[in-house]
Write an enzyme that holds these catalytic residues in place. Structure first.
Site, PDB file in Angstrom:
ATOM      1  N   TYR A 135       2.961  -3.578  19.086  1.00  0.00           N
ATOM      2  CA  TYR A 135       3.651  -4.196  17.940  1.00  0.00           C
ATOM      3  C   TYR A 135       4.035  -5.643  18.267  1.00  0.00           C
ATOM      4  O   TYR A 135       3.735  -6.570  17.513  1.00  0.00           O
ATOM      5  CB  TYR A 135       4.899  -3.386  17.567  1.00  0.00           C
ATOM      6  CG  TYR A 135       5.889  -4.171  16.741  1.00  0.00           C
ATOM      7  CD1 TYR A 135       5.652  -4.412  15.392  1.00  0.00           C
ATOM      8  CD2 TYR A 135       7.031  -4.730  17.324  1.00  0.00           C
ATOM      9  CE1 TYR A 135       6.542  -5.184  14.650  1.00  0.00           C
ATOM     10  CE2 TYR A 135       7.914  -5.496  16.593  1.00  0.00           C
ATOM     11  CZ  TYR A 135       7.666  -5.716  15.256  1.00  0.00           C
ATOM     12  OH  TYR A 135       8.537  -6.483  14.533  1.00  0.00           O
ATOM     13  N   ASN A 176       0.833  -1.223   0.000  1.00  0.00           N
ATOM     14  CA  ASN A 176       0.000   0.000   0.000  1.00  0.00           C
ATOM     15  C   ASN A 176       0.859   1.260   0.000  1.00  0.00           C
ATOM     16  O   ASN A 176       0.333   2.365   0.084  1.00  0.00           O
ATOM     17  CB  ASN A 176      -0.996   0.003   1.173  1.00  0.00           C
ATOM     18  CG  ASN A 176      -0.305   0.154   2.518  1.00  0.00           C
ATOM     19  OD1 ASN A 176       0.921   0.181   2.605  1.00  0.00           O
ATOM     20  ND2 ASN A 176      -1.099   0.253   3.579  1.00  0.00           N
ATOM     21  N   SER A 188       2.521   2.570   2.232  1.00  0.00           N
ATOM     22  CA  SER A 188       2.421   3.396   3.446  1.00  0.00           C
ATOM     23  C   SER A 188       3.795   3.623   4.071  1.00  0.00           C
ATOM     24  O   SER A 188       4.025   4.634   4.721  1.00  0.00           O
ATOM     25  CB  SER A 188       1.496   2.731   4.474  1.00  0.00           C
ATOM     26  OG  SER A 188       2.052   1.498   4.892  1.00  0.00           O
ATOM     27  N   ASP A 235      13.704  -1.324  26.177  1.00  0.00           N
ATOM     28  CA  ASP A 235      14.823  -2.079  25.601  1.00  0.00           C
ATOM     29  C   ASP A 235      15.177  -3.268  26.491  1.00  0.00           C
ATOM     30  O   ASP A 235      15.263  -3.136  27.715  1.00  0.00           O
ATOM     31  CB  ASP A 235      16.068  -1.190  25.458  1.00  0.00           C
ATOM     32  CG  ASP A 235      16.134  -0.518  24.103  1.00  0.00           C
ATOM     33  OD1 ASP A 235      15.469  -1.019  23.163  1.00  0.00           O
ATOM     34  OD2 ASP A 235      16.835   0.496  23.975  1.00  0.00           O
ATOM     35  N   LYS A 256       5.692  -1.673  11.799  1.00  0.00           N
ATOM     36  CA  LYS A 256       6.783  -2.291  12.569  1.00  0.00           C
ATOM     37  C   LYS A 256       7.482  -1.382  13.580  1.00  0.00           C
ATOM     38  O   LYS A 256       8.506  -1.787  14.131  1.00  0.00           O
ATOM     39  CB  LYS A 256       7.814  -2.847  11.596  1.00  0.00           C
ATOM     40  CG  LYS A 256       8.459  -1.764  10.742  1.00  0.00           C
ATOM     41  CD  LYS A 256       9.678  -2.274  10.003  1.00  0.00           C
ATOM     42  CE  LYS A 256      10.332  -1.150   9.232  1.00  0.00           C
ATOM     43  NZ  LYS A 256      11.495  -1.552   8.480  1.00  0.00           N
ATOM     44  N   LYS A 307       2.669  -9.578  16.762  1.00  0.00           N
ATOM     45  CA  LYS A 307       3.451 -10.708  16.249  1.00  0.00           C
ATOM     46  C   LYS A 307       3.075 -11.991  16.995  1.00  0.00           C
ATOM     47  O   LYS A 307       2.951 -13.054  16.403  1.00  0.00           O
ATOM     48  CB  LYS A 307       4.956 -10.423  16.369  1.00  0.00           C
ATOM     49  CG  LYS A 307       5.446  -9.323  15.434  1.00  0.00           C
ATOM     50  CD  LYS A 307       5.222  -9.666  13.970  1.00  0.00           C
ATOM     51  CE  LYS A 307       5.515  -8.511  13.039  1.00  0.00           C
ATOM     52  NZ  LYS A 307       5.074  -8.744  11.646  1.00  0.00           N
ATOM     53  N   SER A 340       9.010 -12.086  14.729  1.00  0.00           N
ATOM     54  CA  SER A 340      10.120 -11.329  15.307  1.00  0.00           C
ATOM     55  C   SER A 340      10.595 -11.969  16.599  1.00  0.00           C
ATOM     56  O   SER A 340       9.800 -12.574  17.337  1.00  0.00           O
ATOM     57  CB  SER A 340       9.636  -9.906  15.594  1.00  0.00           C
ATOM     58  OG  SER A 340      10.556  -9.221  16.406  1.00  0.00           O
ATOM     59  N   ARG A 397      22.636  -7.253  20.602  1.00  0.00           N
ATOM     60  CA  ARG A 397      21.650  -7.753  19.639  1.00  0.00           C
ATOM     61  C   ARG A 397      22.341  -8.624  18.606  1.00  0.00           C
ATOM     62  O   ARG A 397      23.549  -8.543  18.415  1.00  0.00           O
ATOM     63  CB  ARG A 397      20.982  -6.574  18.888  1.00  0.00           C
ATOM     64  CG  ARG A 397      20.184  -5.620  19.744  1.00  0.00           C
ATOM     65  CD  ARG A 397      18.863  -6.230  20.207  1.00  0.00           C
ATOM     66  NE  ARG A 397      18.069  -5.261  20.948  1.00  0.00           N
ATOM     67  CZ  ARG A 397      18.203  -5.042  22.260  1.00  0.00           C
ATOM     68  NH1 ARG A 397      19.098  -5.713  22.968  1.00  0.00           N
ATOM     69  NH2 ARG A 397      17.438  -4.157  22.864  1.00  0.00           N
ATOM     70  N   ASN A 441      17.754  -8.855  14.453  1.00  0.00           N
ATOM     71  CA  ASN A 441      17.744  -7.470  13.974  1.00  0.00           C
ATOM     72  C   ASN A 441      18.193  -7.363  12.512  1.00  0.00           C
ATOM     73  O   ASN A 441      19.385  -7.455  12.230  1.00  0.00           O
ATOM     74  CB  ASN A 441      18.638  -6.611  14.864  1.00  0.00           C
ATOM     75  CG  ASN A 441      18.025  -6.354  16.215  1.00  0.00           C
ATOM     76  OD1 ASN A 441      17.654  -7.290  16.913  1.00  0.00           O
ATOM     77  ND2 ASN A 441      17.889  -5.102  16.595  1.00  0.00           N
ATOM     78  N   LEU A 482      -4.391  -3.935   2.415  1.00  0.00           N
ATOM     79  CA  LEU A 482      -4.995  -5.221   2.798  1.00  0.00           C
ATOM     80  C   LEU A 482      -6.096  -5.075   3.846  1.00  0.00           C
ATOM     81  O   LEU A 482      -6.803  -6.038   4.141  1.00  0.00           O
ATOM     82  CB  LEU A 482      -3.913  -6.189   3.305  1.00  0.00           C
ATOM     83  CG  LEU A 482      -2.865  -6.633   2.269  1.00  0.00           C
ATOM     84  CD1 LEU A 482      -1.749  -7.418   2.955  1.00  0.00           C
ATOM     85  CD2 LEU A 482      -3.488  -7.482   1.168  1.00  0.00           C
TER      86      LEU A 482
HETATM   87  C1  UD1 Z   1      13.173  -3.350  17.677  1.00  0.00           C
HETATM   88  C2  UD1 Z   1      12.154  -4.375  18.089  1.00  0.00           C
HETATM   89  C3  UD1 Z   1      12.076  -5.487  17.100  1.00  0.00           C
HETATM   90  C4  UD1 Z   1      11.816  -4.943  15.738  1.00  0.00           C
HETATM   91  C5  UD1 Z   1      12.943  -3.991  15.393  1.00  0.00           C
HETATM   92  C6  UD1 Z   1      12.747  -3.414  14.011  1.00  0.00           C
HETATM   93  C7  UD1 Z   1      11.709  -4.942  20.429  1.00  0.00           C
HETATM   94  C8  UD1 Z   1      12.274  -5.468  21.689  1.00  0.00           C
HETATM   95  N1  UD1 Z   1      12.531  -4.883  19.398  1.00  0.00           N
HETATM   96  O1  UD1 Z   1      14.436  -3.985  17.859  1.00  0.00           O
HETATM   97  O2  UD1 Z   1      11.057  -6.375  17.438  1.00  0.00           O
HETATM   98  O3  UD1 Z   1      11.760  -5.992  14.824  1.00  0.00           O
HETATM   99  O4  UD1 Z   1      12.967  -2.952  16.358  1.00  0.00           O
HETATM  100  O5  UD1 Z   1      11.724  -2.490  13.955  1.00  0.00           O
HETATM  101  O6  UD1 Z   1      10.562  -4.621  20.361  1.00  0.00           O
HETATM  102  N2  UD1 Z   1      20.003   2.091  19.902  1.00  0.00           N
HETATM  103  C9  UD1 Z   1      20.750   3.173  20.312  1.00  0.00           C
HETATM  104  N3  UD1 Z   1      20.561   4.374  19.696  1.00  0.00           N
HETATM  105  C10 UD1 Z   1      19.640   4.537  18.687  1.00  0.00           C
HETATM  106  C11 UD1 Z   1      18.881   3.426  18.279  1.00  0.00           C
HETATM  107  C12 UD1 Z   1      19.083   2.213  18.920  1.00  0.00           C
HETATM  108  O7  UD1 Z   1      21.597   3.073  21.207  1.00  0.00           O
HETATM  109  O8  UD1 Z   1      19.503   5.657  18.178  1.00  0.00           O
HETATM  110  C13 UD1 Z   1      20.240   0.770  20.542  1.00  0.00           C
HETATM  111  C14 UD1 Z   1      19.035   0.209  21.255  1.00  0.00           C
HETATM  112  O9  UD1 Z   1      19.009   0.607  22.584  1.00  0.00           O
HETATM  113  C15 UD1 Z   1      19.276  -1.296  21.089  1.00  0.00           C
HETATM  114  C16 UD1 Z   1      20.039  -1.425  19.775  1.00  0.00           C
HETATM  115  O10 UD1 Z   1      20.561  -0.125  19.505  1.00  0.00           O
HETATM  116  O11 UD1 Z   1      20.107  -1.744  22.112  1.00  0.00           O
HETATM  117  C17 UD1 Z   1      19.151  -1.845  18.626  1.00  0.00           C
HETATM  118  O12 UD1 Z   1      17.999  -1.027  18.585  1.00  0.00           O
HETATM  119  P1  UD1 Z   1      16.961  -1.062  17.368  1.00  0.00           P
HETATM  120  O13 UD1 Z   1      17.691  -0.990  16.085  1.00  0.00           O
HETATM  121  O14 UD1 Z   1      15.926  -0.034  17.635  1.00  0.00           O
HETATM  122  O15 UD1 Z   1      16.339  -2.522  17.436  1.00  0.00           O
HETATM  123  P2  UD1 Z   1      15.605  -3.282  18.647  1.00  0.00           P
HETATM  124  O16 UD1 Z   1      15.076  -2.355  19.654  1.00  0.00           O
HETATM  125  O17 UD1 Z   1      16.540  -4.354  19.098  1.00  0.00           O
END
Ligand code: UD1
Length: 337
Positions: free
Chosen positions: A150, A32, A34, A299, A85, A154, A125, A232, A180, A59
């Protein structure tokens, strides 16, 4: 073989479409737009020299879903990516997330039932595990109470599929639990296209290195990990895409064990946020400005996959490492204006 890919212009969807086309599948995409762009279709065509058919359908429109399946009765399998997501957004707009991620899933399954279509791959996920008690995380780890709407979609999505599969033996499905997803196609013709300020780590890093953002915030360095930052399992999107084709073939070739199966998709290796930054700086020769800030709410400390089931049962293993993924993400970023 004709495969429907919903959300096929999104990040993981578009890379999977490329893998499917490269392996001789006919692909029809529903999206879509979006959270994606029609230009992705051109990227797919430049890589594969093929033009998948594309239908711009939301959908949530039940009638349009029915019309689509009426015209496309010859679909051999469905890979269902279409969903919202963003964890934070889901907290603000829970009803939108339930409508986007649950209603659409039910509508697609209802139409598949009407036409007696099988072979369904679901985009799940590792978020379903929450903070697992044991690492690495196996598929047997308990499903923890979801932290966000979210994450809940899932969990509910998986449950809907397994409930349906239980009583409809003709129907076969696999749920893939991604860790990830990061990186981009090596050609940099397609990649991740975050709208607005990226919430995920890798796009934030590449945009900061490109000068679009001032500084990366590292969310907390007081976690009980070696360097204090969260851990991660960063999996290259090309590896993920390949896994979808492997899973689909498992169903098409009737090699599945039960008619509903789940697999973790990760590298099996955990990396901390600081390790990601260091690796990025090393492979791209870019200096990344960053500061340590407070923890981000919701987190988890650490999550990485036990990949044994995917390796031995599915017959899939990741090929790329973190350095490869970061290099490809940077190449993609440099192509964006
Ligand atoms: C999140 C979701 C996951 C989803 C994914 C993609 C949860 C627990 N996790 O993953 O289900 O599939 O997003 O949308 O719901 N970080 C920083 N600085 C930033 C951004 C992130 O330090 O600016 C750190 C976060 O604290 C984390 C790591 O980087 O420790 C990864 O973060 P992120 O990429 O957002 O993924 P998740 O939170 O693991």
């Amino acid at each position: 073989m004709k495969i429907l890919v919903t959300g096929g212009l999104g990040f993981i969807g578009s890379h999977t479409v490329v893998c499917l086309l490269n392996q001789g599948f006919e692909v029809t995409i529903i999206d879509n737009l979006s959270n994606s762009s029609i230009s992705v279709l051109e990227g797919i065509t430049r890589i594969t020299q093929e033009s998948p058919t594309f239908s711009r359908i939301d959908l949530r429109d039940k009638q349009k879903v029915a019309d689509f399946f009426e015209v496309n009765q010859d679909i051999d399998g469905v890979i269902h990516f279409a969903a919202s997501k963003a964890v934070g957004e889901s907290v603000e707009k829970p009803l939108l997330y339930y409508e986007n991620n649950i209603n659409t899933l039910v509508y697609v399954l209802q139409e598949m039932r009407r036409k007696q279509l099988s072979n369904f791959i679901f985009s799940s996920s590792c978020t379903v595990y929450g903070q697992a008690d044991n690492l690495p995380i196996t598929e047997e780890a308990p499903i923890k109470k979801a932290e966000s709407p979210y994450g809940n979609t899932k969990q509910i999505g998986e449950r809907i599929i397994s409930d349906y599969a239980k009583d409809h033996k003709y129907f076969k499905a696999i749920a893939l639990r991604y860790f990830n997803p990061v990186g981009a196609h090596p050609s940099a013709e397609i990649g991740e296209l975050p709208i607005g300020v990226p919430q995920n780590l890798i796009p934030f890093i590449t945009q900061t290195a490109a000068g679009k953002r001032d500084m990366l915030s590292v969310f907390g360095d007081d976690y009980p990990t070696e360097d204090g930052t969260c851990i991660r399992d960063y999996i290259h999107v090309m590896d993920l895409a390949e896994a979808h084709v492997v899973a689909l073939k498992r169903l098409l070739n009737k090699n599945n064990g039960q008619n509903y199966e789940v697999f973790n998709l990760g590298t099996g290796k955990g990396n901390s946020v600081l390790e990601v930054i260091k690796t990025f700086e090393k492979v791209t020769q870019q200096k990344l400005p960053y500061k340590i800030t407070a923890r981000r709410e919701g987190d988890i400390i650490s999550a990485y996959a036990d990949t044994q089931k995917a390796n031995s049962v599915l017959g899939w293993k990741s090929k790329y490492n973190l350095a490869d993924a970061l290099k490809s993400a940077w190449k993609w970023q440099q192509k964006q204006e």
